[in-house]
Motif scaffolding. Structure first.
Motif, PDB file in Angstrom:
ATOM      1  N   ALA A 138      63.726-114.289  71.896  1.00 16.21           N
ATOM      2  CA  ALA A 138      63.432-115.342  70.912  1.00 16.21           C
ATOM      3  C   ALA A 138      62.499-116.385  71.519  1.00 16.21           C
ATOM      4  CB  ALA A 138      64.729-115.993  70.443  1.00 16.21           C
ATOM      5  N   GLN A 139      62.792-116.798  72.749  1.00 11.42           N
ATOM      6  CA  GLN A 139      61.954-117.835  73.367  1.00 11.42           C
ATOM      7  C   GLN A 139      60.546-117.320  73.632  1.00 11.42           C
ATOM      8  OE1 GLN A 139      62.557-120.834  73.479  1.00 11.42           O
ATOM      9  NE2 GLN A 139      64.760-120.948  73.266  1.00 11.42           N
ATOM     10  N   LEU A 140      60.439-116.067  74.097  1.00  8.79           N
ATOM     11  CA  LEU A 140      59.112-115.533  74.423  1.00  8.79           C
ATOM     12  C   LEU A 140      58.287-115.301  73.169  1.00  8.79           C
ATOM     13  CD1 LEU A 140      60.146-113.013  77.193  1.00  8.79           C
ATOM     14  CD2 LEU A 140      58.666-114.975  77.504  1.00  8.79           C
ATOM     15  N   CYS A 141      58.968-114.990  72.054  1.00 12.41           N
ATOM     16  CA  CYS A 141      58.208-114.756  70.827  1.00 12.41           C
ATOM     17  C   CYS A 141      57.575-116.042  70.318  1.00 12.41           C
ATOM     18  CB  CYS A 141      59.107-114.143  69.755  1.00 12.41           C
ATOM     19  SG  CYS A 141      59.495-112.425  70.117  1.00 12.41           S
ATOM     20  N   TRP A 156      57.842-106.707  70.588  1.00 12.63           N
ATOM     21  CA  TRP A 156      57.366-107.131  69.265  1.00 12.63           C
ATOM     22  C   TRP A 156      57.719-106.060  68.237  1.00 12.63           C
ATOM     23  CZ3 TRP A 156      56.499-111.819  68.168  1.00 12.63           C
ATOM     24  CH2 TRP A 156      55.802-112.685  69.027  1.00 12.63           C
ATOM     25  N   ASP A 157      57.567-104.830  68.656  1.00 13.79           N
ATOM     26  CA  ASP A 157      57.757-103.726  67.723  1.00 13.79           C
ATOM     27  C   ASP A 157      59.212-103.612  67.290  1.00 13.79           C
ATOM     28  OD1 ASP A 157      56.890-101.670  66.207  1.00 13.79           O
ATOM     29  OD2 ASP A 157      57.089-100.163  67.779  1.00 13.79           O
ATOM     30  N   ASP A 183      63.216-110.911  66.516  1.00 15.17           N
ATOM     31  CA  ASP A 183      64.287-111.235  65.581  1.00 15.17           C
ATOM     32  C   ASP A 183      64.070-112.639  65.012  1.00 15.17           C
ATOM     33  OD1 ASP A 183      66.564-111.658  64.204  1.00 15.17           O
ATOM     34  OD2 ASP A 183      67.898-111.695  65.937  1.00 15.17           O
ATOM     35  N   PRO A 184      63.505-112.718  63.804  1.00 13.69           N
ATOM     36  CA  PRO A 184      63.199-114.039  63.232  1.00 13.69           C
ATOM     37  C   PRO A 184      64.434-114.913  63.091  1.00 13.69           C
ATOM     38  CG  PRO A 184      62.527-112.253  61.742  1.00 13.69           C
ATOM     39  CD  PRO A 184      63.144-111.601  62.926  1.00 13.69           C
ATOM     40  N   SER A 236      54.704-120.413  64.798  1.00 15.61           N
ATOM     41  CA  SER A 236      53.995-119.883  65.968  1.00 15.61           C
ATOM     42  C   SER A 236      54.459-118.456  66.255  1.00 15.61           C
ATOM     43  CB  SER A 236      54.264-120.795  67.161  1.00 15.61           C
ATOM     44  OG  SER A 236      54.065-120.110  68.354  1.00 15.61           O
ATOM     45  N   ALA A 237      55.770-118.215  66.163  1.00 12.76           N
ATOM     46  CA  ALA A 237      56.283-116.866  66.423  1.00 12.76           C
ATOM     47  C   ALA A 237      55.719-115.882  65.398  1.00 12.76           C
ATOM     48  CB  ALA A 237      57.809-116.869  66.383  1.00 12.76           C
ATOM     49  N   MET A 238      55.698-116.307  64.117  1.00 15.35           N
ATOM     50  CA  MET A 238      55.183-115.408  63.081  1.00 15.35           C
ATOM     51  C   MET A 238      53.682-115.129  63.301  1.00 15.35           C
ATOM     52  SD  MET A 238      57.382-114.103  61.203  1.00 15.35           S
ATOM     53  CE  MET A 238      56.229-113.265  60.118  1.00 15.35           C
TER      54      MET A 238
END
Length: 1892
Positions: free
Chosen positions: A791-794, A857-858, A862-863, A878-880
């Motif tokens: 989650a943090q890296l995304c 990513w694939d 997990d949004p 930013s993640a999206m």
């Protein structure tokens, strides 16, 4: 007895008084030896009495300090105040040593030191190490020495700055593993230490008790109980200062090692000694008085001495609490009833929050003793008492801690400390220096409580836990206020007041941190968890924090004062509640500990029940208020989670009844709803702080103690409560019930329209999180870690340290142990790739980053987790964005994707009930309604809503209920349907259920009424059967809740029935505000499936776009995963859901096919009302405007770009001149300049001159060149030192001062260049502006003081076009290019003619095309820029003349400016011209303009034609002797000692500008002959005597050949013969050895030497030619540089053949006969060397081969720098600086910001930057590892060149990980230094006000 003693005293005293005063030391030693002998006898009573008497006399506490405390210090007199004590100390030392020398005694005792522990005690700010691999206790620490002596390679360690002080644990196997011990402490075991001889320490045993008692008496004397209960710190400090020597003496004793420590332990803990000395009985008046003072001090501290115990009135236990009291409750004491008066006064009564309400706790006898009784039985106990009284003076603390290696002492001291614990707390609360005091307390306690064995012992023997909990409770009780949560008037609950100093300043942390520390020991924690009384008290304590810092929503105006108390509240909950909770949880990991969990859960529930009763809570929370603090709920949740996860307990056995569950869920749910409200800006009137709270609540350090337990508790409640009840509660809490209607218009009674959408999004998002989060519902620790990390890296690429920081830690953060730091690394490498830092010079310094792998990513993005963990909403976006970019890049999906749906970890069986939420009719109705509204385009619904609706449907399909397989669900009779819309509760079957008619309540204006009026009756009949129950959705909910209420009322006791009010749905509607509602019936005829299919059409924008995929490929229904559906937008999501629905049931599959077969009619066009039309139009218009704006912006950007490109290429004028020359016709065209301010183009004219934007800066970079290419190393040991003798600047200085010693000053100043240090460097960005435009620009800057990182008053500004920093404008000289054409014509004049012309031109005074007399604007500007140039550097770098202010000085300065700029350009090109012009294409040069300005000013000074060196160079002067005859006047500098490059500049700048090319070449040719001769002379001096005679001989042979003048041998032989006439070569001997180079000279090596000697001159000349005439620089190989440059300068005849090897001599072109002029030049030297041969020789050898400048070379590992410098003393003030820094240019060690080294208001770094770099300083800050740049009056933090293993900086060494040099960064730094681009590249500059 006393009489006998007195008689005994007479003996020695009489004897003593007779001794003549011949030397007290001897006398003391003799007495001591005598006494020692007496005491060694078997019958030593007499000796003992004698000693006692002596001590009585020497150690008498009456005299000195009493006077000092009274303030009448004997300042006069020889002894001063401390004389008596000094004498006493001397006596003690003598007595201890027993007559021997004290130092020998110390050494003797040290030999018997058995200590295997280090035990070094340090104070705050000491640098220590912690190794997690070796530590058993998390608090373990090592001193630097022990750490480096041990082997910790590959361990997880870090260096840290001690905050509170500490002690080294090396050798203590209780705290660390033995493998980590250092070499010193591994070996020593007590076996091989010999026994201590008895007589060695015998005297100590007698003397020390008296000495310590004397100290205690001093402390008693000195303490005056102040009147206002505020110890006047001044008095206390005075006493302590006077006692300094005594305490230091004790401290020194402890350092003598184990033997002495054990004696001290005996003395300190011996109770008999204490009793005898301190009881205060007997005749001694002094002792009596002292004892009285002691009793007074005890009393005033609110403590009693057990003998005269006060009788406390026992209070009646209040009836209310009786049920709660467990027998032996250790709450607060009875004494609490009568709170100390002082306490009341301390609290300022200003709180307007009602009278502080004390918690009534029944009295218990046990605790009164804890709080109020102290009895001292030994010296140690009373010493500690005074240490506390004096607020823990550092010296005393260090002494007490230094004793700890002694085991017996350690136990005794720990018990004493515990006994004083309550007293410590009271003192701490009153203290004004609570920070310092807290640190000192923890310094002690962490040493005691980190040891499990010791902690267990004290817990068992001294009730440590009872004491701690009671003391904490007591402390918090002093700041309670009535809680305003829920029922303000009748609430009985009290909470802490976060505004009190106690909470605001974190005063409680020492006690809490001790508590956390002891709970980390399993044996202690078990005692705590088994003791029911303690648990009850603790829950009582926790409940003080339940509901603190209540926020009330401001509805009308903005709150006027934003309180910041929330910091205190969050810190208090984390430290006082959550961390002890984590500590306890860490011991509840296995089945055997089930009982503990049951205990905690039981008392937690009881405390919660009491809380609900106290705040009068029934079932509705009070509106518009929220507290983020529910520690009781969180304790309950976390222990539940642990019980299920680790202890295999049955969840239901720990859960309360349904009614309690309903209550439990309300407050956490209220927080979730409030979060949504805060993000919807409904709380904006409460100020920013409410956002701060919402962010802190989810922030990484808090989330696992706050939001995670809350969500888990809601999940537990949801899994056990009726799902319809739960879902309807959620929508009601989020206030969106009214929105969920089929009608197109509705009226929301409690929400404004603009908040509706975001609240609905909030509610749905919350449900998604609730249903998909598995943190406590079955994920393993490693899976959790992985999910958190992903989650943090995304959200963003992260550095290693920020990842560590962002991932919630499981145990208490204080412990410093990172949860599974090993698994952390392995998980990190599994999910992320490391991006090494990249360096673009001029770019920002990047750190090493981790970025998610493609497969993460694939598959793992997990949004839901991202939404849960984002502090800022923008991070979700930013993640999206990053996800979208990944899909585009990998070609998986081109468009705008929706958040992907992620498979979840399976649920733990205990929580299966949670999934019933997805299968309840209420949720299905909501989903159906929302889908319908979206399809019909009702207002307020965003894509986000649709996304969440689909997510919930998909979740339902994934988790379909197993029990009712949908095929056999029949229609169960009409009465089943009657109740609701859907037949059953399973989503799979409900999806296909068609709903025909719905009755809705709508406002009378709604479009539905008009549409349905015709069909009214019939549709009603039709729908009567089906729809009589389906009025409006949530009236149904109200029914359901009523039913639920009844169930509960039935089950609960009769008494409660009365309280429950009937549920009223319209709770907050304002009367009269709602429009009239009528009922309308809508025809719907849709099912969820049909809505989904229509939605697919709508999203894709095509009719019939959905085609069931299984019709083509039946396999698709069996495949579990279809990758094509993983990523995509809404269309993909709908397809995926339909596919899943079809897979789950055959009926659904059939119905989907049917729906698709019917050609779907188009969606009925909505009747749009005028109002709606208006809003739609508005939207459309806005959209169009936005598009227009984008277009314009894009156009503008591209225009600007092309402008920048052209601007960069064209507008530096000297680029244009060569282009003009290329055209043959001599058309007249002037150089044209574009002004970047007014935008006009035109030539520069007299009246309106244009100018170049320039930055002038003083530079000493040239001065740092050395003749060695290897950079110097930064010294890292005492031996290494840097001497600046070999730098270019030093060599030039020495040369100038040597010349000035022997020659005429004015002539010296023309013989050299200055500016190696403090030279002025001019650089430009290449943009031009009108000088008048610039002046008005400066005015506007002066008025606009906002944007400045620079000082307008000093003329600084930024270029209006490219924003580059600048501080002056260099006027462009007006001139037409046609002249250049003429000047460039090759000439056929002879050299002789040219020489004449040059001479004439130089002679013409001020012959300038512009007559300087007429004051034009141009000449004014020229003058002002010259002033700027002068003021750029300091006076000392301009004035070298012996007669200050002489014009020669200015002359020297001006041509040196030109020299500096040329030399620097050469360095920027890498020191040679091999690469030609290519390397500096980007560099814009302003030398041309600079030359004009300098030339203009140089021509104001004419050189006396007699002295003009030009004559000496080109003519033979007949009367040589006339010059030498003048003995009294100093001679001129001989021409051979002149610096040829300086001569070149002088000659050129003396010519009228613009210069003709032929004159330039002429000057260069003439000067080359001189240069060549100098090279030969230098060579002759370098050779040995034999070399010289050989050369002389060889040359003489060829003397008469035709090309003698171009033959190296001939000329060399001639020079030697000429020079040998003087005494130049005679002084062989001392220095000769140094001069002789060991190489044998061959013709090749000689040629090489001569070429190297001449090259620097050729390079500078070529550069000059390039700038003045715009000629290109040739590029060449290194070895042919000389010949290429020579031919480029026209020195080489064009017909020169390159067959045979090139000889430099072939470039010579003598203006007059070579041998004659050489004779003339040599004769000048001859006359000088007659007298000074040494100097003469030194001056001939000019070192001209300078290598490029470098910064110092740094060691690989930062630790080497740090360990040497952070303890190094400053050479100026001899202290260890607080902020040490080291200069990276010269290695000087300086104090940053140190006031100690300040000179005339300049701190040392600023001063050094001026002396070392003429205003530019580069310093490495030792304690921060960062580099700071000082440039003039500004400074900036540059960054660090040391990075850790993960490629990131560690500013301020906070993490303390090992750091390694990053070569690229260091190169970038060096590059910026050499190219003078600090100002342009670094952006964050600030003024330093000379304070660095």
């Amino acid at each position: 007895m006393a009489a006998a003693a007195a008689a005994a005293v007479g003996g020695p005293q009489a004897a003593q008084s007779e001794v003549p005063e011949q030397g007290p030391a001897l006398d003391k030693a003799a007495t001591a030896a005598h006494l020692k002998a007496a005491l060694s006898r078997p019958d030593n009573r007499a000796g003992a009495e004698e000693l006692q008497a002596l001590l009585e006399r020497v150690l008498n506490a009456e005299r000195p300090l009493a006077g000092a405390a009274g303030g009448e210090e004997a300042a006069g007199g020889g002894g001063g105040p401390g004389a008596a004590e000094e004498d006493a100390l001397e006596w003690c030392k003598c007595l201890l040593a027993g007559g021997g020398g004290y130092d020998e005694f110390c050494a003797a005792v040290r030999a018997y030191d058995p200590a295997a522990l280090c035990g070094l005690v340090w104070t705050a700010n000491f640098v220590a190490y912690r190794c997690r691999t070796c530590g058993i206790s998390p608090c373990m620490s090592l001193c630097a020495e022990c750490f480096h002596q041990g082997d910790h390679t590959g361990h997880d360690f870090n260096m840290f700055r001690s905050q509170a002080g500490g002690a080294c644990d090396c050798g203590d196997s209780n705290v660390m593993r033995e493998s980590g011990f250092c070499r010193r402490h591994q070996i020593k075991s007590s076996s091989n230490i010999p026994c201590v001889p008895k007589d060695l320490l015998m005297m100590s045993e007698f003397v020390l008790p008296r000495f310590i008692f004397c100290l205690i008496q001093y402390l008693r004397e000195g303490y005056n109980e102040p009147a206002a209960d505020v110890p006047s710190e001044k008095d206390l400090n005075k006493v302590l200062q006077l006692l300094e020597p005594q305490i230091s003496f004790l401290e020194d004793l402890t350092k003598m090692g184990g033997a002495m420590r054990s004696v001290l332990t005996q003395v300190l803990t011996n109770q008999q000694n204490y009793k005898d000395l301190t009881s205060g009985l007997g005749e001694n008046a002094c002792a009596k008085k002292s004892h009285e003072k002691y009793l007074i001090a005890l009393k005033s501290s609110g403590l009693t001495y057990p003998e005269d115990k006060l009788v406390y009135g026992m209070q009646e236990p209040s009836a209310g609490t009786s049920t709660l009291l467990v027998q032996g409750l250790t709450g607060a004491s009875g004494a609490l009833g009568q709170v100390e008066s002082s306490d009341e006064e301390d609290q300022d009564g200003s709180q307007g929050l009602g009278k502080r309400k004390r918690v009534k706790l029944s009295s218990g006898t046990k605790d009164q003793s804890i709080m109020d009784v102290l009895k001292h039985k030994s010296f140690l106990e009373e010493l500690l008492f005074w240490t506390i009284k004096y607020e823990f003076p550092q010296k005393m603390v260090t002494f007490l801690l230094n004793m700890l290696p002694d085991q017996e002492y350690k136990v005794a001291f720990t018990k004493t400390f515990v006994q004083h614990y309550a007293f410590i707390m009271k003192t701490l609360k009153k203290s004004h220096e609570s920070d310092t005091m807290s640190n000192r307390i923890v310094h002690i306690s962490v040493q005691l409580f980190s040891n499990e064995e010791l902690a267990r012992q004290v817990t068992e023997e001294c009730q440590l836990l009872d004491i701690m909990v009671t003391v904490l409770l007591y402390m918090m009780e002093s700041c309670l206020i009535k809680s305003e949560l829920q029922d303000e008037e009748n609430s009985l609950h009290v909470v802490v007041n976060c505004g009190e100093a106690l909470l605001k300043n974190n005063t409680y942390w020492p006690l809490v941190s001790d508590f956390i520390n002891i709970l980390s020991h399993q044996s202690v924690a078990k005692r705590f968890l088994e003791d029911h009384g303690l648990l009850v008290t603790w829950m009582n304590f926790v409940s003080f924090f339940q509901g603190m810092n209540l926020n009330k929503r401001e509805l009308n105006e903005h709150v006027e004062f934003e309180s910041q108390t929330y910091y205190a509240a969050f810190a208090a909950e984390l430290e006082a509640c959550a961390q002890p909770m984590w500590g306890l949880l860490s011991h509840c990991k296995v089945r055997e500990t089930q009982e503990y969990t049951r205990n905690v859960v039981r008392y937690c529930l009881e405390a919660l029940q009491d809380w609900f009763d106290a705040i009068n809570f029934v079932d509705e929370p009070a509106p518009n208020q929220v507290s983020f603090h529910l520690p009781l709920h969180r304790y309950y949740a976390m222990f539940l989670s642990k019980a299920v996860k680790c202890q295999e307990l049955d969840l239901d056995s720990l859960l309360p009844d349904q009614e309690m569950l309903m209550k439990l869920m309300i407050h956490p749910l209220q927080i979730q709803a409030s979060l949504a409200e805060i993000h919807s800006n409904m709380w904006v009137r409460n100020g920013l702080q409410i956002k701060g709270q919402a962010m802190t609540y989810v922030q990484s350090h808090f989330c696992n103690s706050m939001i995670d337990p809350d969500i888990y508790l809601l999940q537990v409640c949801a899994s056990r409560l009726d799902p319809d009840y739960f879902i309807s509660s959620v929508f009601e809490r989020f206030k969106v019930v009214d929105l969920l209607t089929m009608a197109s218009q509705h009226h929301n009674t409690i929400l404004d329209v603009e908040h509706e959408r975001s609240m609905l999004e909030g509610a749905l998002t919350f449900l998604v999180i609730l249903l998909s989060l598995r943190l406590h519902l079955g994920m393993s620790d490693d899976e959790i870690l992985r999910a958190e990390m992903v989650a943090q890296l995304c959200m963003n690429d992260r550095t290693h340290s920020s990842l560590l920081d962002l991932i919630p830690e499981n145990p208490n953060p204080k412990s410093g142990i990172i949860p599974g730091s090993y698994s952390f690394e392995s998980v990190l490498s599994a999910v992320a790739d490391f991006k090494a830092p990249v360096f673009e010079p001029g770019g920002s310094m990047q750190q090493g980053m981790y970025t998610p792998k493609a497969e993460v990513w694939d598959q793992e993005f997990d949004p839901v987790m991202v939404i849960l963990r984002t502090v800022y909403r923008r991070d979700v976006q930013s993640a999206m964005d990053r996800y979208t970019a990944f899909l585009k890049q990998s070609g998986k999906f081109p468009g705008n994707p929706w958040p992907p749906y992620k498979k979840r970890t399976p649920l733990h069986p205990s929580y299966k009930g949670l999934m019933r939420l997805l299968h309840c009719k209420t949720l299905h109705i909501v989903l159906f309604t929302l889908l319908y509204k979206i399809l019909m385009d009702h207002q307020n619904l965003s894509e986000h809503v649709l996304c969440m609706v689909l997510y919930l449907i998909e979740l339902g399909l994934e988790n379909s209920a197993e029990d009712d397989s949908e095929e056999e669900v029949s229609m169960g009779g009409p009465e089943r349907c009657h109740d609701s819309w859907f037949p059953g509760s399973n989503l799979v079957s409900n999806m296909r259920h068609f709903i025909n008619y719905v009755r809705v309540r709508v406002p009378e204006t709604a479009p539905e009424l008009k549409r349905d009026s015709l069909a009214g009756t019939s549709s009603d009949d039709l729908g009567s059967l089906q729809n009589s129950g389906t009025a409006q959705v949530f009236s149904l909910v109200a029914e359901r809740r009523k039913k639920f209420q009844e169930i509960i009322n039935r089950s609960s006791s009769e008494a409660n029935q009365v309280i429950r009010p009937p549920y009223t749905p319209k709770k907050w509607s304002a009367p009269g505000s709602a429009p009239q509602l009528t009922t309308a019936i809508l025809e719907i005829k849709e099912s969820i499936l049909s809505l989904l299919i229509k939605l697919h059409h709508k999203l894709s924008g095509k009719q019939n776009s959905y085609y069931p995929p299984w019709l083509d490929d039946i396999e698709i229904l069996i495949q579990p995963e279809i990758p094509k559906y993983n990523h995509g937008d809404g269309i993909t999501a709908v397809e995926r859901i339909l596919l899943k629905a079809a897979m789950q049931s055959r009926m659904n599959k059939r119905i989907i096919e049917e729906i698709c077969r019917k050609v779907t009619p188009p969606v009925p066009p909505k009747k749009i009302t005028a109002a709606e039309k208006k809003t739609l139009d508005k939207e459309e218009r806005r959209q169009k405007a936005r598009e227009r704006q984008q277009k314009l912006l894009a156009e503008f950007a591209s225009r600007q770009k092309s402008f920048m490109e052209t601007a960069m290429d064209v507008d530096s004028p000297e680029n244009e001149i060569p282009m003009e020359i290329a055209t043959a016709e001599p058309q007249v065209s002037e150089a044209v300049y574009d002004c970047v301010i007014c935008g006009q183009s035109g030539p520069s004219s007299e009246d309106r001159p244009a100018g170049l934007v320039v930055l002038l800066q003083a530079s000493s970079v040239l001065g740092q060149c050395r003749d060695n290419a290897e950079p110097k190393k930064l010294p890292i040991t005492e031996e290494e030192q840097i001497f600046p003798w070999d730098t270019c600047a030093a060599v030039h200085d020495v040369r100038l001062s040597l010349l000035q010693r022997y020659f005429k000053d004015s002539s010296c100043l023309l013989a050299v260049s200055i500016g190696w240090e403090g030279g002025v460097y001019v650089q430009t960005c290449g943009h031009t502006l009108h000088i008048d435009c610039h002046k008005s620009y400066m005015e506007s800057l002066r008025n606009d003081q906002v944007l400045q990182g620079f000082s307008v008053d000093k003329g600084e500004f930024t270029c209006p076009l490219c924003r580059q920093f600048a501080n002056s404008v260099l006027p462009c000289y007006p001139g037409s290019n046609v002249e250049s054409n003429l000047w460039q014509r090759p000439s056929n004049k002879s050299t002789q003619d040219l020489i004449k012309e040059v001479e004439e031109l130089q002679g013409r005074p001020g012959a300038f095309p512009v007559s300087i007399s007429s004051e034009t604007n141009l000449s004014k500007e020229m003058e002002s820029v010259m002033k700027d140039i002068k003021n750029t550097t300091q006076k000392k770098y301009r004035d070298y003349s012996k007669t200050p202010g002489s014009p020669d000085n200015d002359f020297l300065f001006m041509y040196s400016v030109a020299r500096t700029n040329l030399e620097l350009e050469l360095i920027h090109r890498g020191g040679s011209l091999c690469s030609g012009g290519a390397s500096t294409a980007g560099k814009r040069s302003c030398l041309n303009q600079l030359f004009h300005v300098l030339a203009l000013h140089m021509r104001l000074y004419t050189i006396d034609s007699e002295y003009n060196p030009w004559k000496k160079l080109t003519q033979l002067v007949e009367d040589m002797n006339s010059q030498l005859g003048n003995e009294e006047q100093q001679p001129e500098v001989p021409i051979l000692y002149h610096d040829v490059t300086s001569l070149l500049l002088i000659q050129i700048l003396m010519m009228p500008q613009p210069l003709r090319k032929e004159h330039f070449s002429c000057i260069v040719k003439v000067l080359f002959t001189l240069l060549y001769t100098q090279a030969l002379a230098a060579l002759s001096v370098k050779g040995s005597e034999e070399d010289r005679s050989a050369w002389k001989h060889a040359g003489a042979l060829r003397k008469n050949t035709c090309d003698a003048e171009k033959s190296c041998e001939v000329l060399l032989s001639f020079v030697i013969s000429e020079l040998s006439k003087g005494k130049l070569y005679c002084e062989e001997g001392t220095q000769e050895c140094a001069m002789v180079s060991p190489i044998a000279w061959s013709p090749e090596s000689m040629e090489k030497y001569i070429q190297a000697f001449c090259l620097p001159f050729l390079r500078i000349s070529s550069l000059l030619q390039h700038h003045l005439f715009g000629e290109d620089l040739p590029s060449c190989q290194e070895e042919e540089e000389f010949s290429v440059l020579a031919s480029c300068l026209g020195l080489l005849p064009t017909f020169y053949q390159t067959d045979h090897p090139f000889l430099s001599a072939s470039c010579l072109d003598w203006p007059v006969t070579a041998l004659d002029i050489i004779t003339q030049w040599c004769s000048e030297i001859r006359s000088f060397t007659e007298r000074h041969a040494e100097q003469g020789k030194a001056l001939l050898i000019q070192e001209s081969r300078w290598k490029l400048p470098h910064l110092l070379q740094l060691p690989e590992n930062y630790n080497t720098i740090f360990q040497y410098y952070h303890r190094k003393t400053c050479s100026v003030c001899t202290k260890v600086p607080k902020d040490p820094a080291v200069c990276l240019v010269c290695g000087t060690f300086v104090c940053l910001k140190g006031l100690c080294c300040k000179q005339q208001s300049y701190c040392e770094c600023v001063l050094h930057s001026q002396n070392c770099g003429a205003g530019t300083g580069i310093f490495l800050l030792i304690n921060a590892s960062v580099i700071i740049i000082i440039r003039g009056h500004r400074f900036c933090l540059w960054g660090s060149v040391y990075l850790d293993a993960h490629g990131e900086e560690d500013r301020d060494l906070r993490r303390g990980k090992p750091l390694y040099i990053c070569e690229e960064r260091y190169r970038v730094l060096e590059q910026q230094w050499i190219s003078h681009t600090f100002d342009h590249i670094n952006k964050r500059w600030g003024p330093h006000y000379n304070g660095l």
